[in-house]
Write a protein that holds these residues in place. Structure first.
Motif, PDB file in Angstrom:
ATOM      1  N   GLY A 132       0.809  -1.217   0.000  1.00  0.00           N
ATOM      2  CA  GLY A 132       0.000   0.000   0.000  1.00  0.00           C
ATOM      3  C   GLY A 132       0.838   1.260   0.000  1.00  0.00           C
ATOM      4  O   GLY A 132       0.383   2.303   0.428  1.00  0.00           O
ATOM      5  N   GLY A 133       2.042   1.152  -0.503  1.00  0.00           N
ATOM      6  CA  GLY A 133       2.874   2.345  -0.591  1.00  0.00           C
ATOM      7  C   GLY A 133       3.732   2.586   0.626  1.00  0.00           C
ATOM      8  O   GLY A 133       4.527   3.522   0.669  1.00  0.00           O
ATOM      9  N   TYR A 134       3.620   1.768   1.625  1.00  0.00           N
ATOM     10  CA  TYR A 134       4.371   2.022   2.840  1.00  0.00           C
ATOM     11  C   TYR A 134       5.809   1.544   2.737  1.00  0.00           C
ATOM     12  O   TYR A 134       6.642   1.882   3.550  1.00  0.00           O
ATOM     13  CB  TYR A 134       3.673   1.380   4.047  1.00  0.00           C
ATOM     14  N   LEU A 135       6.098   0.730   1.730  1.00  0.00           N
ATOM     15  CA  LEU A 135       7.467   0.305   1.515  1.00  0.00           C
ATOM     16  C   LEU A 135       7.798   0.637   0.068  1.00  0.00           C
ATOM     17  O   LEU A 135       7.250   0.050  -0.859  1.00  0.00           O
ATOM     18  CB  LEU A 135       7.571  -1.210   1.748  1.00  0.00           C
ATOM     19  N   SER A 136       8.687   1.592  -0.116  1.00  0.00           N
ATOM     20  CA  SER A 136       8.963   2.002  -1.484  1.00  0.00           C
ATOM     21  C   SER A 136       9.827   0.958  -2.172  1.00  0.00           C
ATOM     22  O   SER A 136      10.466   0.129  -1.518  1.00  0.00           O
ATOM     23  CB  SER A 136       9.682   3.350  -1.495  1.00  0.00           C
ATOM     24  N   GLN A 139      13.323   1.076  -0.890  1.00  0.00           N
ATOM     25  CA  GLN A 139      13.519   0.528   0.456  1.00  0.00           C
ATOM     26  C   GLN A 139      13.541  -0.986   0.422  1.00  0.00           C
ATOM     27  O   GLN A 139      14.359  -1.622   1.096  1.00  0.00           O
ATOM     28  CB  GLN A 139      12.420   1.030   1.395  1.00  0.00           C
TER      29      GLN A 139
ATOM     30  N   VAL B 225       3.804   9.010   7.997  1.00  0.00           N
ATOM     31  CA  VAL B 225       2.881   7.894   8.257  1.00  0.00           C
ATOM     32  C   VAL B 225       1.924   8.251   9.390  1.00  0.00           C
ATOM     33  O   VAL B 225       0.713   8.005   9.324  1.00  0.00           O
ATOM     34  CB  VAL B 225       3.689   6.619   8.597  1.00  0.00           C
ATOM     35  N   LYS B 250       7.242  10.823   0.340  1.00  0.00           N
ATOM     36  CA  LYS B 250       6.618   9.769   1.140  1.00  0.00           C
ATOM     37  C   LYS B 250       5.098   9.892   1.101  1.00  0.00           C
ATOM     38  O   LYS B 250       4.396   8.886   0.989  1.00  0.00           O
ATOM     39  CB  LYS B 250       7.120   9.857   2.592  1.00  0.00           C
ATOM     40  N   HIS B 252       3.276  11.009  -1.186  1.00  0.00           N
ATOM     41  CA  HIS B 252       2.823  10.500  -2.480  1.00  0.00           C
ATOM     42  C   HIS B 252       2.852   8.979  -2.521  1.00  0.00           C
ATOM     43  O   HIS B 252       1.924   8.330  -3.005  1.00  0.00           O
ATOM     44  CB  HIS B 252       3.723  11.094  -3.560  1.00  0.00           C
ATOM     45  N   GLU B 253       3.922   8.410  -1.965  1.00  0.00           N
ATOM     46  CA  GLU B 253       4.064   6.952  -2.013  1.00  0.00           C
ATOM     47  C   GLU B 253       2.971   6.244  -1.247  1.00  0.00           C
ATOM     48  O   GLU B 253       2.482   5.196  -1.669  1.00  0.00           O
ATOM     49  CB  GLU B 253       5.422   6.537  -1.434  1.00  0.00           C
ATOM     50  N   ILE B 254       2.606   6.799  -0.099  1.00  0.00           N
ATOM     51  CA  ILE B 254       1.601   6.099   0.702  1.00  0.00           C
ATOM     52  C   ILE B 254       0.193   6.538   0.346  1.00  0.00           C
ATOM     53  O   ILE B 254      -0.775   6.204   1.041  1.00  0.00           O
ATOM     54  CB  ILE B 254       1.830   6.274   2.222  1.00  0.00           C
ATOM     55  N   GLY B 255       0.082   7.323  -0.717  1.00  0.00           N
ATOM     56  CA  GLY B 255      -1.255   7.644  -1.198  1.00  0.00           C
ATOM     57  C   GLY B 255      -1.986   8.660  -0.359  1.00  0.00           C
ATOM     58  O   GLY B 255      -3.213   8.682  -0.331  1.00  0.00           O
TER      59      GLY B 255
END
Lengths: 290, 404, 328
Positions: A132-136, A139, B225, B250, B252-255
């Motif tokens: 869900g985007g929490y680990l790029s 990473q 987060v 970040k 952007h990555e986690i939406g």
């Protein structure tokens, strides 16, 4: 997902950064029984070299391996030229002073050559993110690289004659010489390998934190804490320690002491481990004969 | 010869109004550091230590005065710009400033950088009656003509900027749940205070999460987060460039797609939005008072072209989109204006008098619509806030210029 | 013969030092005051690391504690400036002793690591919200410089110079007394032959912890004086670089001697000014280079070098007088 789990995941991601540098710290320690305060700056400098190579047009993986090679040679050179005269002294003062001197020189040299403005560093890994985007993507790639490097280091020390010779040279130089091990060169080799590992750490970390001369300064403290926690003479202990440090620092920061005191957490861990169980969680306890 | 005149033309617009202001002084009056041939200006900047990235500003300023000297100086006098390193450590700032004032005998101290250092010398400068002019920090406390008549800031102060964002939110997003990320130091806390003051009685109900970070943290990913987890749909991002880029990426990555307000310190397209990713940065609102050198809309602008020539000739090797050099150019132009207004009366008192006498001056690289304005009761030269929204390529201005 | 020489030299030095503020500008007086402040701090470092062999990279942290103690007392409790010194001394003596206790179990590089972490963490501790109402948080505390008492015709800089001078002389005499007696010999014995020292009945643990405390006390007194001289404390004033600077000063001045503290202090204060002319990045690189070179060439530092040179000169003179004596 649960907020707590997300923080743990975030901590693991940061822990990856610490674990990669902790590997270099452990390498030097195993090979020379010395804690290298300049490790972070050496890693940073190597990363700048890689950056420069990429700027000059070299493809990523070419620059990566060339930098490793240059760093290896550099590490050996530093050991032979700067550290070796003090090996016989066995005095903390001279050793640490030289490390601090190295630290200052590398730091100002990097700043003078490449300026202090932030630089982006490319990542070789696909940009897509997981969980869900929490680990790029990067990473995740960092985790993989850390584990692969760990496996190589572990196998090297455990299964190869050279690794055995290095461990012997560090632990018992006198006896090692008697069996024909070139102790001096073992130490130099250790420095070279550690410098290469540091380069890997720096190159992996730079895309996440952006390249600048002070990039590794504080990461080093966390890496030390992680390495101590896991056992400073144990590669996989150090990696676990590094990850644990990331999670611990994160959880403490969010739920317990507040984000202001993360460095204090590292301080407490360092002192706590050293006083209570210097071998760390997975290290070997060393008994010194008087 | 012709190129020199082109550059001079770049200044002409800025000083045209100024020449009308100060009446010609027949007598020559000199304070310390000033003479028929020279004006000595002192400066401290962090060229080493944790804040050394800001050392570029000092270098930019030095190079500006080189340009001015090559063009004949200020009213025929060469500017001797003496800049010293303080490593962002207040005791060293005190030592270096005392050296500038007592040993080098400078006329004024210009653009000393950093709130802690400036706080350390605040009393000293005012007791000694030496101008502490156009300090390089946006802290609000420098606008205090009554208590500290020798100290003046320059850039729009942090609290005013934060209030502009608060006002926008109150007007356009009255039901917003706001998350704040701030750097745990003077700069971050000043912004936060302004923001809370701007929201007034609604601060506590609207701000659902306030989270800080230290410059010693490797990343701010964990904080982002946390903020997403708080359910915030508006985000006030009070971070310095490195952490701003991390935060944007970040999020952007986690939406997490809140209405994103980015503080001006980190608004640079090249230094922050590009590393963070243009896709990730779309929609970010920030406030602007300087022209962004990477914004294509200025590429045919006269002032920009003059600036670019200066960059190429006097700062080879520096990126031609470096925001610090735009800042250095603009703030040095301001001092240039003040010195021109002083004419032949180069005493410290007159320097402060002229600094407090800037009436709607435009200097190069300021956005059109943003002017310098000071008076004996108003020691904040730039108060204008122009909001802009990043569209993936540049900031699109919207709304009126606030706070003039 | 020799003692007369030494006393004469010392007296001459003292006269020069006392006359200094009237010979130089206020700015220089301020700089010399800072030199003395650093000398006191370095003396503490020399005692701990040079004489007792406990390596510390955290000296700056105790300096910070001393500074903040003085600042808080002066700003919030209106304690007169001179009274903050004993307070800072007491606080740091206790803090150092307490830190020295767990440090007993740490050797060499690990002690260095532990003290380094302390120095690195100190600014964030000073900024902590929990104690913000005393420390002023990131804003720090602004102080007022004391005026000369009893209406003496001295300005603030000159008065502070003499005050610092008096404190410095006191601290140096204290150290000299301590180190040349039984305690000093015990401290050195613990450094050189720890097991033998224990076997001879020296309570190593107590000595080491107390030495840590004393060293921190010196740093604390120096910190208090420093805060008064600069008139400002803030977390940014005590970054880890400060501990590095102390190490540099101690090593280059001569970490095994008392006089080394003075040479080292002068070095770290004035050399950056000289090297600044070369390049901005130079001061830091020069410190680094000097550190390494001195470790190679002159680990005993400037003080040690001077002593060696003096001994060499003395022997040359003796030898030549011997020869002439025999000839006649």
């Amino acid at each position: 997902m649960d907020a707590f789990l997300l923080q743990v995941l975030s901590g693991l991601a940061t822990g990856g950064i610490y674990a990669s540098l902790a590997l270099a710290v452990v390498m030097i320690y195993k090979a020379t029984h010395v804690v290298n305060f300049a490790q972070g700056e050496m890693a940073m400098f190597s990363t700048y070299l890689a950056w420069q190579l990429i700027q000059w047009g070299m493809p990523y993986w070419g620059a990566f391996f060339l930098t490793l090679a240059i760093s290896f040679v550099g590490g050996v050179a530093i050991e032979r030229i700067v550290i070796r005269p003090f090996e016989s002294h066995d005095a903390t003062l001279s050793v640490v002073t030289v490390f601090i001197g190295l630290f200052l020189i590398l730091n100002s040299l990097a700043g003078w050559t490449w300026e202090y403005t932030l630089k982006s560093f490319p990542s070789p890994f696909p940009a897509e993110a997981y969980l869900g985007g929490y680990l790029s993507g990067h990473q995740a790639g960092l985790f993989a690289v850390v584990l692969v490097t760990l496996a190589i280091v572990y196998a090297f020390f455990r299964f190869t004659p050279l690794g055995l010779a290095m461990r012997a040279a560090a632990e018992n130089p006198v006896s090692s010489r008697l069996v024909g091990i070139r102790v001096g060169w073992m130490l130099a080799l250790g420095w070279g390998l550690a410098a290469a590992l540091g380069a890997v750490a720096g190159i992996m970390v730079a895309p996440l934190v952006f390249l600048e001369p002070n990039m590794m300064g504080f990461v080093l403290i966390y890496a030390f804490a992680g390495a101590l926690l896991g056992g400073i003479d144990n590669p996989w202990g150090a990696v676990i320690g590094g990850f644990a440090m990331g999670v611990l620092e994160n959880i403490m920061g969010v739920y317990v002491v507040g984000t202001e005191l993360k460095l204090t957490v590292a301080l407490v861990i360092i002192i706590g481990v050293l006083v209570v169980k210097p071998a760390g969680m997975f290290g070997r306890t060393v008994v010194t004969r008087v | 010869m012709r190129t020199k005149q082109k550059w001079l033309g770049g200044f002409a617009a800025a000083i045209a109004l100024a020449l009308a202001v100060g009446p010609a002084q027949a007598q020559k009056k000199y304070g310390p550091g000033a003479s028929d041939t020279e004006i000595k200006i002192g400066n401290v900047n962090p060229y080493s230590g944790p804040a050394s990235a800001y050392g570029s500003i000092g270098k930019g300023i030095a190079s500006y005065w080189k340009l001015v000297n090559d063009l004949g100086g200020v009213n025929g006098r060469k500017v001797n710009f003496i800049t010293l390193d303080d490593g962002y450590s207040p005791p060293r700032t005190v030592e270096q400033v005392r050296r500038l004032v007592e040993q080098e005998q400078v006329l004024l101290v210009f653009q000393s950088l950093g709130t802690p250092g400036n706080t350390a010398i605040h009393k000293y400068m005012n007791a000694r009656k030496v101008p502490q002019l156009f300090v390089a920090t946006g802290a609000t406390k420098w606008n205090d003509p009554k208590g500290h008549p020798w100290t003046m800031g320059w850039q729009p102060n942090y609290q005013a900027e934060a209030k502009a964002y608060a006002a926008y939110i109150l007007k356009n997003l009255p039901k917003a749940k706001i998350g704040v990320l701030y750097q745990n130091d003077d700069y971050g806390k000043d912004y936060l205070k302004g923001f809370r003051d701007g929201l007034g009685s609604k601060a506590d109900s609207m701000i659902v999460k306030e989270v800080s970070y230290e410059v010693t943290d490797p990343t701010v990913d964990s904080q982002i987060v946390t903020l997403k987890g708080s359910g915030a749909d508006a985000f006030f991002n009070i971070t310095t460039p490195k952490f701003a880029a991390q935060a944007i990426r970040k999020a952007h990555e986690i939406g997490w797609k809140p209405e994103h307000f980015l503080n001006n310190v980190s608004s640079s397209i090249d230094n922050v939005l590009k590393p963070a990713g243009f896709e990730a940065s779309k929609g970010i609102i920030s406030s602007l008072y300087l022209k962004d050198a990477s914004d294509p809309q200025w590429h045919n602008d006269k002032d920009y072209k003059a600036w670019l020539e200066w960059m190429k000739k006097y700062n080879p090797g520096v990126s031609t989109t470096d925001a610090f050099y735009v800042y250095a150019y603009a703030v040095s132009s301001t001092l240039h204006q003040v010195l021109l207004q002083c004419g032949d009366d180069l005493t410290r008192e007159n320097v402060m008098r002229q600094a407090a006498n800037l009436k709607n001056i435009q200097v190069p690289m300021l956005l059109p619509g943003v002017h310098l304005h000071t008076s004996p009761k108003d020691f904040a030269p730039i108060e204008a806030i122009q909001l802009g929204r990043f569209d993936g390529k540049r900031y699109v201005e919207f709304g009126d210029v606030l706070g003039q | 013969m020799k003692p007369d020489w030494r006393i004469a030299a010392l007296a001459a030095g003292l006269i020069v030092v006392c006359a200094l503020p009237f010979l130089v500008s206020d700015y220089r007086t301020f700089q010399f005051t800072l030199v003395m402040v650093y000398a006191i701090a370095l003396l503490g470092l020399n005692i701990l690391t040079g004489f007792n062999g406990q390596f510390t990279l955290g000296h700056g942290a105790f300096y910070a504690i001393g500074s903040y103690t003085a600042a808080i007392l002066m700003a919030h409790y209106n304690v007169p400036y001179w009274a903050t010194l004993p307070a800072a001394a007491a606080v740091c003596l206790a803090a150092g002793f307490l830190f020295g206790l767990p440090a007993l179990r740490l050797e060499g590089l690990f002690l260095a690591l532990a003290t380094l972490s302390l120095a690195v963490a100190m600014p964030s501790i000073l900024k902590w919200k929990g104690i913000e109402q005393w420390t002023g948080g990131v804003q720090g505390i602004v102080l007022i410089k004391p005026e000369a008492p009893f209406g003496l015709p001295l300005n603030q800089d000159e008065w502070l110079y003499y005050f610092t001078l008096a404190v410095a002389i006191l601290m140096f005499v204290l150290a000299w007394n301590l180190l040349r007696g039984r305690v000093g010999r015990a401290i050195v014995a613990i450094r050189d032959q720890p097991t033998a020292a224990r076997a001879m009945g020296i309570n190593s643990a107590i000595y080491k912890s107390v030495t840590f405390g004393v060293s921190a006390m010196y740093a604390g007194v120096a910190g208090a004086l420093g805060a008064i001289a600069v008139q400002f404390v803030a977390p940014d004033s005590f970054q880890v670089g400060l501990s590095f600077v102390f190490l540099i000063g101690a090593v280059i001045g001569g970490i095994y001697s008392i006089s080394g503290a003075v040479f080292g202090a002068a070095f770290v204060l004035f050399v950056p000014h000289i090297s600044e002319g070369i390049s901005r990045a130079a001061p830091q690189a020069i410190f680094g280079a000097f550190l390494i070179v001195f470790m190679f060439v002159m680990p005993v530092g400037i003080a040690g070098f001077l002593r060696l040179a003096w001994d060499w000169a003395r022997r040359r003179i003796q030898r030549s007088s011997h020869v002439t004596g025999e000839a006649s």
